[in-house]
Scaffold this motif. Structure first.
Motif, short mmCIF file in Angstrom:
data_model
loop_
_atom_site.label_atom_id
_atom_site.label_comp_id
_atom_site.label_asym_id
_atom_site.label_seq_id
_atom_site.Cartn_x
_atom_site.Cartn_y
_atom_site.Cartn_z
N VAL A 222 0.87 -1.18 -0.10
CA VAL A 222 -0.02 -0.05 0.17
C VAL A 222 0.81 1.37 -0.10
N MET B 13 -6.20 3.66 -1.74
CA MET B 13 -5.69 3.09 -0.69
C MET B 13 -6.62 1.96 -0.46
N ALA C 223 -5.93 -0.83 -2.60
CA ALA C 223 -4.76 -1.49 -2.52
C ALA C 223 -4.90 -2.50 -1.36
#
Length: 297
Positions: free
Chosen positions: A76, A220, A223
């Motif tokens: 990430v 985010m 991910a």
């Protein structure tokens, strides 16, 4: 209350199909997984209530849980900024008014549509095999390529490259945000002989901050949920040496390979809390760098 519904009726009307699907199809499994997280359940036998034992074992004794967190956090932290930077760079290039921009938008968006598919993950594995296309290209210039997929030092980076390659969605959002910035600001900066970097950091970044924040949160979350690439390339095990043991891959193995459904449910709720925590942190920090046009100060 009537005024509230009158103002927001259209929005809720468009949300109705999603709300129906959520309450009829999703809320039941969500509540069931919350309950199963406190049980020992292997599908064959009825759930056995064990309280917080799953979470206690996870935090105190499960080394693969911590390894999965490490791999996922690394992915990430590395992939999301690189993906956003690359997407913004391409969006700024397309914002120059080049001809046939519609074709370029479609071409650059295509990886975002295909990137999550099993076929692309298999293709990616073939590209990065020791005798694959990447090493064959490197051999043409006298470089002996590494074992990308079987060496823990390189395996995760192949998935980072795959994630960055899927830049189409944030790129289109960035492009829309760039088109909304008044050109008069750039013209005034040119009159003041501002450099390209100064215009970027003084005009583009501040006015694009809400769009950057929006893309940051979405990418985010995506991910953290990444699964198919790691599963296919690692053969579903997280190999080599758990370097591709994404949290979602570990959760899948616990649930469907070892039939520890109760423990997998607990893992799923931990992942939910982690995503919620990082999203909350992003929203909290946004007040320091994201500013909207309708704000009054």
């Amino acid at each position: 209350m009537q005024k509230f519904f009158a103002r927001n009726f259209a929005g809720y009307a468009f949300l109705t199909p999603w709300l129906i699907g959520f309450f009829l199809l999703s809320i039941g499994p969500i509540l069931a997984s919350f309950y199963l997280g406190f049980t020992k359940y292997n599908v064959v036998r009825p759930p056995q209530w064990i309280g917080l034992d799953n979470y206690a074992y996870m935090l105190q004794f499960d080394q693969r849980f911590w390894k999965a967190l490490q791999v996922t956090f690394t992915f990430v932290v590395v992939s999301v900024p690189l993906k956003l930077i690359f997407a913004l760079g391409v969006a700024m290039a397309l914002d120059k008014g080049i001809r046939a921009i519609g074709w370029y938008r479609a071409l650059f968006y295509l990886p975002s549509i295909l990137g999550g598919s099993i076929a692309v993950a298999i293709l990616w594995r073939q590209l990065f095999n020791y005798d694959g296309v990447i090493n064959s290209a490197l051999s043409l210039i006298g470089i002996d390529g590494p074992y990308w997929l079987s060496d823990p030092k390189f395996s995760l980076w192949t998935l980072v490259v795959l994630a960055v390659w899927q830049f189409g969605s944030p790129m289109l959002i960035f492009l829309a945000g760039l088109r909304a910035i008044p050109q008069e600001l750039y013209e005034a900066a040119e009159i003041d002989a501002a450099s390209a970097s100064k215009k970027f950091f003084a005009i583009t970044v501040p006015l694009l901050a809400p769009v950057i924040f929006f893309n940051l949160v979405l990418q985010m979350i995506e991910a953290f949920k990444s699964f198919s690439g790691a599963f296919i390339i690692s053969g579903g095990t997280g190999a080599p040496l758990d370097s591709l043991l994404f949290f979602t891959v570990y959760l899948y193995n616990e649930a469907f390979s070892f039939l520890r459904m109760g423990y997998a449910s607990a893992l799923a709720w931990v992942l939910l809390l982690i995503i919620a925590l990082f999203t909350a942190i992003a929203f909290w920090t946004s007040k320091y760098w994201v500013h909207y046009e309708n704000e009054r100060g």
